[in-house]
Structure formats: C-alpha cells, structure tokens
Motif scaffolding. Structure first.
Motif: not given
Length: 707
Positions: A461-462, A465, A501, A505, A509
């Motif tokens: 995800l990091t 993203g 952003p 996120i 999440s």
C-alpha cells in the motif's frame, strides 16, 4: 529469507528452463534469425518494389487540351504515357470544353502543403471544391486501375500559356495506390520542367534578365547527418521490436513455473518443502528475470551484428548505443518478470495462464507502437508513463537526443514500477489458496478491499500510494506551471499533493496517522542534535556533492530565480520555501513512505526513501546532495522514532539557503567560488554534523521496546 534456499530454487528452475526446447528456441534461435531475416527481407522487398515501380510506365488520362510545349515536356519523360480523354463521361467532357467547371484554387501561403491536403491529411470541404464532378469521375476511373492519374488542363490552358498568361492544370491521383502516387510525382516533375522552360522563354522574348520572373530561388538542404537519419529509422521501429522480443522468453517461463507446475502437480510438492514463500518467489523470479534478460541481450547483440553487416561502411551505430539500449531493457524485464509471475499464479493450468497473460501483452504492444508516431518524443510528461518512457528513451538514444534529467525521471519511475510489481508478486506467493489453484475466484478474493485497524500501512500500500502520489503530483505540476503566481503554485503543490494525499490514504485504509507519521515528542538531546545537523548539513554535503556533480551556472541562476518567488519578502520565503516543505515533504517521505518501507528493514527504508526524495526534486544536479540530505534526515527519523527532528533539519537547511539568496551578503561571494563551498568550511561542518547525529543516535526506551 535464506538466500541459499532461494538459489537452490533458482538452480532448479534454470535447469528445467535449459531442458525446455521451446524456451531455447524463443531465447536464442529466434532472435538470432529474426533480425537478419527481417532486414534482408525488407530491403529486398523494398528494392524489388521500387525497381519494378520505376520500370513501369505511368498511364495518364488527359481531359483537356495541352499546349505543344507542355505536351512535349511531359512526353519527354518516356515513362509517361498520355491518353487523351480516356474514359471521361460525356457530360463532364462537354462541361470541361465549355469551361463551365472552374479549376481548383491553389492553397494560400501559410496553409498546409498541397501534398498534405491531396494525401487526405486535411480534407477540403465539398462546398470549397468547384471541381467536385471532376474528382468523382477521376476517382471512379483511377479506381478501375486502367490508368494511374488524370491530368486536366482547364479550358483556355493552351491559349493562356501561348499568350503569356496563366494556364491552370490539375493532377488527380490516388495517394493510397503506389502507382498513382508515383505518377503524380512524375507529372509534377515534368510540369515543373515545362514551367521553368516557359519562364526562360518569356524572359528572353521580353529582354528580361534571367530569374526576373522567379524573383527568389530557395533551396532546402537537409543538414541531418547520415547517422541521425539511420537513427530515426531505427528509433521508430526497434524499441517496439526489442521490448516485445525481450519479454517473450519470460512470458513462457512464468506460465510454466506457476500454472504449469499446478497442472503437473509439482507445486503442491514444492509447498510441502521446508522453504518460505519469499524464498520460492525469489528463486522463480530470478529465473524469469534471467531468462528475459538473456533474451534481451541476444536480441540486442543480434540487432548490432545485423546493422554492422547491412549498413554502409561510413555509417555505423556506436557500440555505446547498443549497451545503453540493453541497460534500459533491464528495468522493463524486471517489471514484467514480476508481473508475469504474479498474474500466471492465478491460472488453473498452462492454457489458462496464456489467457491471463495475453491481455498484459496488448498494452505493451500499444505503448510500444506509440513510439513510431511522428512527433512522439520523450518529454517530462511521457517520462513517467510505464514502458512508453523506456521505448521513447531508446528512440532518443538512437537519435542522439538524450536529456540527463529525463533519463533520471525515466529510470527512477521505471524502478518504482518494477518494485511495485515485485511486491505484488511477493504478496501473491504468500497466498497458498492462490498457489494451490482455485483460479479466478482467488483473483477476486486477492483484490478484495480489507480495511486495517490501526498500525502503519503495509509495504505494498505504501509503494503503490507513493507511486500514485508522485505521478499525480507530477502531472498536476505541469498544469500548475500555467499559473503565474509562483507562491500559490508552490503552496498548492505542497499542501495539495504532498500533505493531503497521504492523510487521505491513511484515513481510507484505516492505518494510524499518529504511528505512520511518527508524531512523537523526541528527547531534548535529539532536538539539539537536529539543530546542529540543520545548521551544518547543507554546507557539509554541498562541499562534497558539488565537486562530484558540478552545477552549471545557468542551472544555479534558474534555481535561485525559482526560490525567490518573484521577489517576495523574506518572511513569505521562509514560510513558503522553508517551513511548508519541511512539514509537507517530511510527512510524505519520512512519515508515510518511511514507515511503510521500514517493514522491509531500516536499510531499505533509508536508501529507498532518500533516493525517491531526490528523484522528486527533479534534477540530476540535485540528485547527490538531495539524496544525501534525505538519508541524513531518514537516519534522524529512524533513530529518534519521531518526525520532529527531520522537520527541524529540513526547515533550518532551507531557511539558511533562502536567507542567503535573499540577503546576498558580500562575504558569501568571497567564500563560494564557482558554486563550490571550500573544503576548509565543509570539514568543520561535517564534524558538527557528526556530533548532531550522535546526539540523535540513542533511541528512547519506549521506542526501543516498540521496535
């Protein structure tokens, strides 16, 4: 992960690869045969077609009356055969003889070239075509392939030419049909010769000097060297061919090592072995990557040998071009090796794997084909488009038009996309339900959204993203450049694309903002250390980095102009250039990105975050100093467990720089010569920097316990 186990898997897969005849054919024999055969076939066909075309006579229907001198100039070319009134409709002939159809007007100066309009690039509207009836009749006659073109000298042509007036004639042809297009070229050349002779005769008859009626003689000279012309041809077609051929080897191996093993039942045996999923994916990935890389190498070598054999002796493609081309194929093969492996793992059998992998090939083909479009070049906007950026960079290398900043963008973004694909593959191989073959159901389940409860975001995800933020920020900055207010542009980018952003996120999440951004109060000694690092870091790093990568004077002036924000007062500069980036960029790089990368280990987090931090600053001249400062700030974040020291270092470093640029004290000009800080100043600054880092080195007890 045990590297020895991963290497055992790698050796096992490579042995099976070398025993597979299909892989060897696609890996070695096909590339070695393809390029020579393709080059020979294309050159022979082109030569044969051109010779045959030149040997044929162009049959031209003449719908009108030519003057004797013009007819003589046309028939002087033995390859032109004039056929009066051939297949002209009776009504049209009557209208042409009466002069009731007006000739088409030549385009005014500044309009697209007549050839472009005639070839259908720009179609003229029907109401602007007084010769519409002639066009329709000529189209029907030429379409029957009985003649190649229609030449219409409009009513009064012969009298006008004979009496010193302007004769109007038009050529009607079909640009799609090669014989018709060639006939147009022959007729145009013959009419040009007739016109030049007519002008000379008129000037002589009236006692005018030669060139009086011409006025200006203009000649276009192509100054592009032969190597560049060859590079244009190669850069148009070779990127697509090299990329597609390089990926072919990995395509088959990825399908065989995943779905093929499921079909043979050996995947279950492998899962029962005492190895970790990460060791298995590492071994299989290395195999696919090596096979793809070997395929790329053999393709480049085969292409180099073919060009050396076919090109004339005075024209050569330097070996460095082939070496750079192969180097650029490395991130592409890396990206698609991981992607092929991950996608093929969802297939039930080998056939199903081919069905899943084939759609991946379609965007590869489309993006590669874009490089052949006229005007398609590597720019700041295209340097972030996966695959297209590498294809355009290969094209630029063949043309010799390579920009160092664009190379940096292309390699940086390609590496980021490759890392994403590898993380995706690793996640797939952690799922036994996927590896054991539940097929498309596993695919849907894998991508099902699951909200986490607190903690820091996952590694995938990091990276995903951050890649999305980087791409959106980059393209948004291109739009923001249209804003004349530089202060608003900078603040909008920082708050809108650096700070907002990652917060969104994390909220979506379910990850903890406090943990991810490391919002903790550091120890007092860490704060003192951060101040020392902020005061000395810029001088210590610049003293060394500026000698490794000297900054051109033009770039330094441009950077200074950008930092001054059109002459804003100092307090605005400190807020916009020092404080705002210190908060927004630290939240993104040492908060969101660093926390996620820390799951892969502190070394990975330090190196990757500092490199991406330097990449985001967008210049090869700032790469080394920005990456070094990013590493130092990352070290502070890691050792203190807090983002605050990094914010302090970032703010002080920027504040010193912008204050010096604003005040321009005289002692700075005496101190800094040639944009380089003297070593006698850099050395004590490095000592202070080291002292500051030592003060931050000891983590707090609760941080140590948490780690």
């Amino acid at each position: 992960m045990r590297l020895s186990i991963a290497l055992v898997v790698f050796r096992k897969e490579m042995l099976e690869t070398l025993r597979d005849k299909r892989t060897l054919v696609s890996l070695v024999f096909l590339p070695m045969l393809l390029y020579p055969l393709f080059a020979l076939l294309m050159s022979r066909l082109a030569d044969s077609d051109m010779q045959e075309l030149e040997s044929r006579r162009s049959r031209v229907a003449v719908w009108g009356t030519l003057s004797p001198e013009v007819e003589a100039a046309l028939t002087e070319d033995k390859k032109i055969e004039l056929i009066p009134w051939h297949n002209v409709p009776d009504e049209l002939r009557e209208s042409l003889e009466k002069g009731s159809i007006k000739p088409p007007e030549p385009p005014p100066i500044g309009e697209p070239e007549p050839s472009a309009k005639r070839k259908g690039v720009t179609a003229a509207p029907k109401e602007d075509r007084p010769d519409e009836r002639v066009i329709l009749a000529a189209r029907e006659v030429i379409g029957k392939r009985g003649i190649d073109a229609v030449l219409v000298p409009y009513q009064g042509f012969s009298d006008a030419v004979g009496q010193g007036g302007l004769g109007r004639v038009a050529i009607y042809y079909d640009s799609v049909w090669l014989d018709s297009d060639f006939a147009d070229t022959r007729l145009t050349n013959a009419l040009t010769r007739a016109r030049e002779r007519l002008l000379v005769a008129r000037e002589g008859a009236r006692g005018l000097p030669s060139g009086f009626t011409t006025g200006i003689s203009a000649t276009s000279r192509n100054i592009a060297p032969d190597e560049r012309r060859v590079g244009k041809f190669l850069g148009t077609i070779m990127p697509m061919m090299l990329i597609l051929m390089s990926l072919m080897g990995g395509f088959l191996r990825a399908a065989d090592m995943t779905a093929g093993e499921k079909e043979r039942g050996t995947m279950q045996t492998l899962l029962c072995a005492p190895i970790l999923p990460i060791e298995m994916i590492t071994g299989k990935f290395l195999t696919v990557f090596v096979v793809s890389l070997l395929t790329a190498l053999i393709n480049v070598v085969s292409l180099a040998l073919t060009l050396r054999r076919l090109l004339p002796g005075e024209i050569d493609v330097p070996m460095s071009v082939h070496v750079l081309t192969f180097a650029l194929l490395v991130p592409v093969t890396f990206l698609f090796s991981a992607l092929f492996l991950a996608v093929a793992a969802f297939a039930r059998d080998f056939k199903d794997a081919q069905n899943l992998l084939t759609p991946l090939y379609l965007p590869v083909m489309l993006l590669s084909m874009l490089t052949s479009l006229p005007g398609m070049e590597l720019t700041a906007a295209t340097s972030l488009v996966p695959l297209l950026n590498v294809a355009l960079l290969i094209k630029a290398i063949y043309l010799g038009d390579v920009s160092s900043d664009l190379v940096l963008f292309t390699l940086g973004s390609s590496t980021l996309y490759a890392a994403l694909a590898l993380i995706f593959a690793a996640r797939v191989f952690e799922r036994e339900d996927v590896l054991l073959g539940s097929g498309r159901g596993s695919l849907r389940e894998f991508f099902a959204w699951k909200r986490q409860k607190g903690g820091v975001p996952s590694l995938d995800l990091t990276v995903f993203g951050f890649a999305a933020i980087l791409v959106v920020t980059f393209y948004a900055s291109i739009l923001a450049e249209k804003t004349t207010n530089q202060t608003a542009q900078l603040l909008g980018t920082q708050f809108g694309f650096m700070l907002l952003p990652p917060i969104v996120i994390l909220l979506v999440s379910g990850a903890s903002i406090r943990e991810t951004f490391a919002l903790k109060a550091p120890r007092a000694r860490a704060l003192v250390g951060a101040v020392l690092v902020g005061l000395s870091g810029g001088a210590a790093v610049s003293a060394l980095a500026m000698r490794l990568v000297p900054v051109p004077e033009a770039f330094a002036q441009k950077l200074e102009q950008a930092l001054m924000l059109d002459g804003q007062p100092l307090w605005v500069l400190l807020f916009a250039v020092a404080l705002t980036p210190a908060i927004c960029e630290e939240v993104l790089f040492r908060g969101f990105l660093f926390s996620g990368l820390l799951r892969a280990g502190p070394v990975v987090a330090l190196i990757a975050s500092s490199l991406l931090f330097s990449l985001a600053h967008g210049s090869i001249y700032r790469l080394v100093p920005t990456a070094t400062l990013g590493f130092i700030i990352g070290f502070a974040r890691w050792k203190t467990g807090s983002i605050v020291p990094g914010v302090i270092i970032h703010f002080i470093n920027n504040a010193i720089g912008v204050t010096i640029l604003y005040a321009k004290p005289a002692w700075v000009d005496r101190l800094v010569v040639g944009n380089q800080i003297p070593l006698w100043l850099g050395a004590p600054a490095a000592v202070v920097l080291a002292a500051g880092l030592l003060l931050m080195r000891q983590p707090r007890p609760e941080d140590r316990a948490g780690k």
